[in-house]
Write a protein that holds these residues in place. Structure first.
Motif, PDB file in Angstrom:
ATOM      1  N   GLN A   1       0.886  -1.316  -0.128  1.00 40.53           N
ATOM      2  CA  GLN A   1       0.025  -0.008   0.157  1.00 40.53           C
ATOM      3  C   GLN A   1       0.844   1.409  -0.005  1.00 40.53           C
ATOM      4  O   GLN A   1       1.825   1.424   0.599  1.00 40.53           O
ATOM      5  N   VAL A   2       0.394   2.241  -0.917  1.00 41.00           N
ATOM      6  CA  VAL A   2       1.307   3.445  -0.987  1.00 41.00           C
ATOM      7  C   VAL A   2       0.379   4.569  -0.341  1.00 41.00           C
ATOM      8  O   VAL A   2      -0.469   4.631  -0.381  1.00 41.00           O
ATOM      9  N   ARG A   3       1.347   5.333   0.514  1.00 45.84           N
ATOM     10  CA  ARG A   3       0.594   6.515   1.044  1.00 45.84           C
ATOM     11  C   ARG A   3       1.444   7.823   0.741  1.00 45.84           C
ATOM     12  O   ARG A   3       2.816   7.695   0.811  1.00 45.84           O
ATOM     13  N   LEU A   4       0.682   8.722   0.665  1.00 41.18           N
ATOM     14  CA  LEU A   4       1.263   9.963   0.401  1.00 41.18           C
ATOM     15  C   LEU A   4       0.803  11.164   1.532  1.00 41.18           C
ATOM     16  O   LEU A   4      -0.237  11.198   1.748  1.00 41.18           O
ATOM     17  N   VAL A  31       9.802   5.603  -9.062  1.00 41.24           N
ATOM     18  CA  VAL A  31       8.836   6.700  -9.298  1.00 41.24           C
ATOM     19  C   VAL A  31       9.294   7.487 -10.434  1.00 41.24           C
ATOM     20  O   VAL A  31      10.512   7.849 -10.662  1.00 41.24           O
ATOM     21  N   PHE A  32       8.353   8.024 -11.701  1.00 36.69           N
ATOM     22  CA  PHE A  32       8.529   8.504 -12.542  1.00 36.69           C
ATOM     23  C   PHE A  32       8.248  10.150 -12.682  1.00 36.69           C
ATOM     24  O   PHE A  32       9.405  10.799 -12.676  1.00 36.69           O
ATOM     25  N   THR A  33       7.383  10.342 -12.127  1.00 34.35           N
ATOM     26  CA  THR A  33       6.888  11.748 -12.013  1.00 34.35           C
ATOM     27  C   THR A  33       6.429  12.112 -10.700  1.00 34.35           C
ATOM     28  O   THR A  33       5.469  11.256 -10.310  1.00 34.35           O
ATOM     29  N   SER A 101       5.151   1.575 -13.316  1.00 31.71           N
ATOM     30  CA  SER A 101       4.066   0.650 -13.693  1.00 31.71           C
ATOM     31  C   SER A 101       2.764   1.161 -14.399  1.00 31.71           C
ATOM     32  O   SER A 101       1.963   0.623 -14.685  1.00 31.71           O
ATOM     33  N   GLY A 102       2.684   2.577 -14.169  1.00 32.51           N
ATOM     34  CA  GLY A 102       1.537   3.095 -14.684  1.00 32.51           C
ATOM     35  C   GLY A 102       0.843   3.787 -13.461  1.00 32.51           C
ATOM     36  O   GLY A 102      -0.490   4.205 -13.780  1.00 32.51           O
ATOM     37  N   ALA A 103       0.907   3.274 -12.392  1.00 35.42           N
ATOM     38  CA  ALA A 103       0.092   3.493 -11.210  1.00 35.42           C
ATOM     39  C   ALA A 103       0.035   4.814 -10.737  1.00 35.42           C
ATOM     40  O   ALA A 103       1.027   5.628 -10.870  1.00 35.42           O
TER      41      ALA A 103
END
Length: 116
Positions: A1-4, A31-33, A101-103
């Protein structure tokens, strides 16, 4: 799970400055952007600034010369230094990351209010 997790919002007078931070945690692939969006009452969410893995930056015309985006890749953190703030900058500011991955992941938002 990702959290910002965003921080740094608040109330500031016109002409003042604020620095927003957004720290990403969890199972994140490359992380791309990383970027910041904002949404004012009654308006659509709009891009404020973004930076990709090659450090290419993109800014909304309305903030060019006043806002600066930066990132710490080692800490998966992105910053937004906002100077010469104007009442029109009042909005909820959201952090967003796009991974390879596009997420896409969004933060919960932080309120910025510019008022005398």
């Amino acid at each position: 799970q990702v959290r910002l997790v965003e921080s740094g919002g608040g109330l500031v007078q016109p002409g003042g400055s604020l620095r927003l931070s957004c720290a990403a945690s969890g199972s994140i692939d490359s992380v791309f952007t990383m970027g910041w969006y904002r949404q004012a009452p009654g308006k659509q969410r709009e891009l404020v600034a973004s930076m990709n893995s090659g450090n290419f930056t993109n800014y909304a015309d309305s903030v060019k010369g006043r806002f600066t985006i930066s990132r710490d890749n080692a800490k998966a953190t992105v910053f937004l230094q906002m100077n010469s703030l104007e009442p029109e900058d009042t909005a909820i500011y959201y952090c967003r990351i796009l991974v390879l991955s596009g997420a896409i992941y969004w933060g919960q938002g932080t309120q910025v209010t510019v008022s005398s």
